[in-house]
Write a protein that holds these residues in place. Sequence first.
Motif, mmCIF file in Angstrom:
data_model
loop_
_atom_site.group_PDB
_atom_site.id
_atom_site.type_symbol
_atom_site.label_atom_id
_atom_site.label_comp_id
_atom_site.label_asym_id
_atom_site.label_seq_id
_atom_site.Cartn_x
_atom_site.Cartn_y
_atom_site.Cartn_z
ATOM 1 N N PHE A 119 4.123 40.340 -13.517
ATOM 2 C CA PHE A 119 5.092 41.145 -14.248
ATOM 3 C C PHE A 119 5.318 42.475 -13.538
ATOM 4 N N LEU A 120 4.241 43.107 -13.107
ATOM 5 C CA LEU A 120 4.328 44.361 -12.383
ATOM 6 C C LEU A 120 5.028 44.175 -11.036
ATOM 7 N N PHE A 121 4.784 43.032 -10.403
ATOM 8 C CA PHE A 121 5.430 42.719 -9.129
ATOM 9 C C PHE A 121 6.942 42.640 -9.286
ATOM 10 N N ILE A 122 7.401 42.014 -10.346
ATOM 11 C CA ILE A 122 8.841 41.909 -10.598
ATOM 12 C C ILE A 122 9.448 43.290 -10.825
ATOM 13 N N ILE A 123 8.762 44.115 -11.596
ATOM 14 C CA ILE A 123 9.263 45.471 -11.837
ATOM 15 C C ILE A 123 9.315 46.267 -10.538
ATOM 16 N N VAL A 124 8.288 46.156 -9.705
ATOM 17 C CA VAL A 124 8.249 46.903 -8.445
ATOM 18 C C VAL A 124 9.357 46.436 -7.504
ATOM 19 N N ILE A 125 9.600 45.116 -7.442
ATOM 20 C CA ILE A 125 10.681 44.608 -6.586
ATOM 21 C C ILE A 125 12.034 45.154 -7.050
ATOM 22 N N ILE A 126 12.257 45.158 -8.353
ATOM 23 C CA ILE A 126 13.516 45.690 -8.881
ATOM 24 C C ILE A 126 13.652 47.164 -8.552
#
Length: 152
Positions: A119-126
């Motif tokens: 979940f954190l990875f998706i936020i960081v990519i965005i």
Amino acid sequence: MSWELILWIIFFFINIALLGSTFYQILCLSDLEADYMNPYESSSRINSIVVPDFILQGVLCMLFLLTWHWFLFLISVPITCYNAMLFMKRQHLIDVTEVFRTLSAEKKYRVAKLAFYLFLFIIVIIRILAAGSLSLYQSEEELDIRSSFLEF
């Protein structure tokens, strides 16, 4: 390149390291469950990366706090506090003699951590994409201002 983009790239690499570490721990526990690895080997492999994993999670949480990313800080505080609680109670290491009794709980805990890091990875990519497009927009805007200034 703006500082915001550099900061998100640092968050990205920390998150990749945490994802890899958690996935490796789940893999070791699955190998132990399938009897591909003995308990001593599995426990020693997991125990060797638990403390660096906790430290990296704490660093990520502190970086979120220091860079004023309140939402990400607030969602990463519970897992950091839980890690600190486990470390203070000396329950952070897997005991070789008790590994089969706690195997299910350990796997569930690590799968929950993996879901959190994804979940954190998706936020960081965005946020990397947003910061990159913002820095690109700002650099084009600065170029237009300079060229219009030189025309006069």
